[in-house]
Scaffold this motif. Structure first.
Motif, PDB file in Angstrom:
ATOM      1  N   GLY A 171       0.751  -1.099   0.031  1.00 19.83           N
ATOM      2  CA  GLY A 171       0.012  -0.058  -0.200  1.00 19.83           C
ATOM      3  C   GLY A 171       0.968   1.122   0.045  1.00 19.83           C
ATOM      4  O   GLY A 171       1.688   1.311   0.684  1.00 19.83           O
ATOM      5  N   ASN A 172       0.401   2.213  -0.829  1.00 17.94           N
ATOM      6  CA  ASN A 172       1.134   3.542  -0.951  1.00 17.94           C
ATOM      7  C   ASN A 172       0.160   4.489  -0.080  1.00 17.94           C
ATOM      8  O   ASN A 172      -1.036   4.836  -0.416  1.00 17.94           O
ATOM      9  CB  ASN A 172       1.235   3.953  -2.433  1.00 17.94           C
ATOM     10  N   PRO A 173       0.760   5.111   0.932  1.00 19.80           N
ATOM     11  CA  PRO A 173      -0.227   5.816   1.825  1.00 19.80           C
ATOM     12  C   PRO A 173      -0.289   7.265   1.450  1.00 19.80           C
ATOM     13  O   PRO A 173      -1.094   7.813   2.111  1.00 19.80           O
ATOM     14  CB  PRO A 173       0.829   5.984   3.237  1.00 19.80           C
ATOM     15  N   ASN A 174       0.370   7.560   0.407  1.00 18.97           N
ATOM     16  CA  ASN A 174       0.146   9.007  -0.033  1.00 18.97           C
ATOM     17  C   ASN A 174       0.298   9.401  -1.568  1.00 18.97           C
ATOM     18  O   ASN A 174      -0.032  10.458  -2.040  1.00 18.97           O
ATOM     19  CB  ASN A 174       1.352   9.900   0.513  1.00 18.97           C
ATOM     20  N   GLY A 175       0.409   8.290  -2.220  1.00 14.05           N
ATOM     21  CA  GLY A 175      -0.043   8.299  -3.739  1.00 14.05           C
ATOM     22  C   GLY A 175       1.390   8.755  -4.470  1.00 14.05           C
ATOM     23  O   GLY A 175       1.413   9.498  -5.547  1.00 14.05           O
ATOM     24  N   SER A 176       2.577   8.730  -3.692  1.00 17.86           N
ATOM     25  CA  SER A 176       4.027   9.071  -4.129  1.00 17.86           C
ATOM     26  C   SER A 176       4.132   8.232  -5.588  1.00 17.86           C
ATOM     27  O   SER A 176       3.814   7.085  -5.772  1.00 17.86           O
ATOM     28  CB  SER A 176       5.027   8.607  -3.409  1.00 17.86           C
ATOM     29  N   GLU A 177       4.701   9.064  -6.447  1.00 11.94           N
ATOM     30  CA  GLU A 177       4.874   8.316  -8.132  1.00 11.94           C
ATOM     31  C   GLU A 177       5.962   7.440  -7.739  1.00 11.94           C
ATOM     32  O   GLU A 177       6.863   7.407  -7.048  1.00 11.94           O
ATOM     33  CB  GLU A 177       5.826   9.467  -8.664  1.00 11.94           C
ATOM     34  N   ARG A 178       5.511   6.288  -8.261  1.00  6.00           N
ATOM     35  CA  ARG A 178       6.298   5.027  -8.522  1.00  6.00           C
ATOM     36  C   ARG A 178       6.505   4.498  -7.047  1.00  6.00           C
ATOM     37  O   ARG A 178       7.571   3.713  -6.642  1.00  6.00           O
ATOM     38  CB  ARG A 178       7.767   5.299  -9.289  1.00  6.00           C
ATOM     39  N   ASP A 179       5.771   4.683  -6.205  1.00 12.66           N
ATOM     40  CA  ASP A 179       5.914   4.243  -4.772  1.00 12.66           C
ATOM     41  C   ASP A 179       7.166   4.747  -4.014  1.00 12.66           C
ATOM     42  O   ASP A 179       7.436   4.076  -3.066  1.00 12.66           O
ATOM     43  CB  ASP A 179       5.546   2.714  -4.783  1.00 12.66           C
ATOM     44  N   ILE A 180       7.724   5.725  -4.422  1.00 13.21           N
ATOM     45  CA  ILE A 180       9.005   6.333  -3.767  1.00 13.21           C
ATOM     46  C   ILE A 180       8.929   6.839  -2.455  1.00 13.21           C
ATOM     47  O   ILE A 180       7.831   7.685  -2.260  1.00 13.21           O
ATOM     48  CB  ILE A 180       9.595   7.375  -4.597  1.00 13.21           C
ATOM     49  N   ALA A 181       9.476   6.311  -1.564  1.00 15.01           N
ATOM     50  CA  ALA A 181       9.189   6.693  -0.084  1.00 15.01           C
ATOM     51  C   ALA A 181      10.647   7.463   0.492  1.00 15.01           C
ATOM     52  O   ALA A 181      10.745   8.114   1.096  1.00 15.01           O
ATOM     53  CB  ALA A 181       9.422   5.425   0.957  1.00 15.01           C
ATOM     54  N   ALA A 182      11.881   7.103  -0.428  1.00 16.46           N
ATOM     55  CA  ALA A 182      13.020   7.774  -0.114  1.00 16.46           C
ATOM     56  C   ALA A 182      14.048   7.864  -1.381  1.00 16.46           C
ATOM     57  O   ALA A 182      13.839   7.001  -2.167  1.00 16.46           O
ATOM     58  CB  ALA A 182      13.853   6.959   0.981  1.00 16.46           C
ATOM     59  N   ILE A 183      14.652   8.917  -1.562  1.00 22.23           N
ATOM     60  CA  ILE A 183      15.659   8.990  -2.624  1.00 22.23           C
ATOM     61  C   ILE A 183      17.033   9.316  -2.152  1.00 22.23           C
ATOM     62  O   ILE A 183      17.106  10.129  -0.806  1.00 22.23           O
ATOM     63  CB  ILE A 183      15.157  10.058  -3.777  1.00 22.23           C
ATOM     64  N   THR A 184      18.063   9.377  -2.890  1.00 21.76           N
ATOM     65  CA  THR A 184      19.397   9.838  -2.534  1.00 21.76           C
ATOM     66  C   THR A 184      20.070  10.909  -3.827  1.00 21.76           C
ATOM     67  O   THR A 184      19.461  11.062  -4.712  1.00 21.76           O
ATOM     68  CB  THR A 184      20.482   8.906  -2.283  1.00 21.76           C
ATOM     69  N   ASN A 185      20.972  11.729  -3.340  1.00 17.87           N
ATOM     70  CA  ASN A 185      21.504  12.356  -4.366  1.00 17.87           C
ATOM     71  C   ASN A 185      22.588  11.557  -5.049  1.00 17.87           C
ATOM     72  O   ASN A 185      22.686  10.260  -4.849  1.00 17.87           O
ATOM     73  CB  ASN A 185      22.258  13.520  -3.943  1.00 17.87           C
ATOM     74  N   GLU A 186      23.404  12.216  -6.343  1.00 18.84           N
ATOM     75  CA  GLU A 186      24.245  11.213  -7.071  1.00 18.84           C
ATOM     76  C   GLU A 186      25.154  10.678  -6.097  1.00 18.84           C
ATOM     77  O   GLU A 186      25.843   9.636  -6.498  1.00 18.84           O
ATOM     78  CB  GLU A 186      24.748  11.929  -8.101  1.00 18.84           C
ATOM     79  N   ALA A 187      25.720  11.551  -5.116  1.00 10.71           N
ATOM     80  CA  ALA A 187      27.024  11.091  -4.315  1.00 10.71           C
ATOM     81  C   ALA A 187      26.792  10.079  -3.294  1.00 10.71           C
ATOM     82  O   ALA A 187      27.325   9.273  -2.771  1.00 10.71           O
ATOM     83  CB  ALA A 187      27.725  12.182  -3.776  1.00 10.71           C
ATOM     84  N   GLY A 188      25.172   9.922  -2.960  1.00 14.38           N
ATOM     85  CA  GLY A 188      24.984   8.931  -1.999  1.00 14.38           C
ATOM     86  C   GLY A 188      24.947   9.390  -0.512  1.00 14.38           C
ATOM     87  O   GLY A 188      24.848   8.515   0.390  1.00 14.38           O
ATOM     88  N   ASN A 189      25.588  10.570  -0.317  1.00 15.69           N
ATOM     89  CA  ASN A 189      25.711  11.201   1.098  1.00 15.69           C
ATOM     90  C   ASN A 189      24.385  11.802   1.519  1.00 15.69           C
ATOM     91  O   ASN A 189      24.328  12.030   2.832  1.00 15.69           O
ATOM     92  CB  ASN A 189      26.816  12.348   1.209  1.00 15.69           C
ATOM     93  N   VAL A 190      23.381  12.390   0.539  1.00 15.79           N
ATOM     94  CA  VAL A 190      22.073  13.004   1.030  1.00 15.79           C
ATOM     95  C   VAL A 190      21.002  12.163   0.817  1.00 15.79           C
ATOM     96  O   VAL A 190      20.850  11.638  -0.452  1.00 15.79           O
ATOM     97  CB  VAL A 190      21.933  14.651   0.338  1.00 15.79           C
TER      98      VAL A 190
END
Length: 227
Positions: A171-190
């Motif tokens: 289940g997707n609680p808020n309708g996020s595109e492609r069920d995305i809950a978390a992302i990172t920047n290119e370097a992986g530190n953020v």
């Protein structure tokens, strides 16, 4: 030497104490940072906690992005300092253009507060290196404006570069595109995450201990242990 994790408090923050406790449980020394002070006080990593910074006026995170502490944090993030934005912190990271896309009103227009299953997909970031690929974790979610959106090019780029850190499961609680809950920047530190790992660090109060892995991961990263 014990790693120093800074936790920022904005007017309207409400999960800063929980984030500080989670970092302590992981084994870090916690440094409380104030939104009006640009000095990061020699911390090794920073957590932007959940809440309603500056009352969520204009847009969630839109005012907090211009707080004095953020000028220093943005510069430090570009130099490789690990930064974790949780819920409102995720919104701030997007407003500060440290992460792409935006968090908008939940698709169903209702606030959601429940225990939520996630699948961890990116395990080489500073904040997720103690997880296994495709590991399912149970972490609380609580938001009214948690729907992650971006244009198709950005979404495809995140997918192609392996920068989707976690997706909603069962289940997707808020309708996020492609069920995305978390992302990172290119370097992986953020990393920005909408659910709240700091509320899943103790058996007494959380649905699991799964959230602790985000905080132990950054300590492993700071210690120079390969992911």
């Amino acid at each position: 030497m014990t790693a120093r994790i800074g936790v920022v408090t904005f007017p309207g923050s409400l999960d800063d104490g929980d984030a500080a406790r989670a970092a302590r449980l992981a084994g870090a020394e916690v440094v409380r940072l104030w939104h009006g002070d640009p000095d990061l006080h020699q911390v090794d990593a920073v957590v932007l906690p959940g809440g309603f910074s500056y009352g969520d006026y204009l847009r969630c995170g839109a005012i907090a992005r211009f707080a004095p502490v953020m000028e220093s944090l943005i510069a430090a993030a570009h130099e490789g300092m690990p930064v974790l934005g949780i819920c409102n912190g995720f919104q701030i990271l997007c407003e500060a253009h440290l992460l792409p896309g935006a968090l908008t009103r939940n698709e169903h227009l209702h606030f959601r507060n429940r225990d939520q299953w996630l699948r961890i997909e990116a395990v080489k970031t500073a904040w997720t290196n103690t997880f296994q690929p495709e590991q399912d974790v149970l972490i609380p979610v609580k938001n009214g404006e948690g729907r992650y959106v971006a244009d198709r090019y950005v979404l495809d780029q995140l997918e192609a570069e392996g920068r989707v850190v976690a997706r909603y499961q069962r289940g997707n609680p808020n309708g996020s595109e492609r069920d995305i809950a978390a992302i990172t920047n290119e370097a992986g530190n953020v990393v920005g995450i909408m659910p709240h790992p700091e509320h899943a660090v103790e058996a007494l109060t959380g649905p699991s201990l799964d959230g602790l892995g985000f905080f132990t991961s950054v300590l492993k990263h700071l210690a120079g242990v390969p992911a």
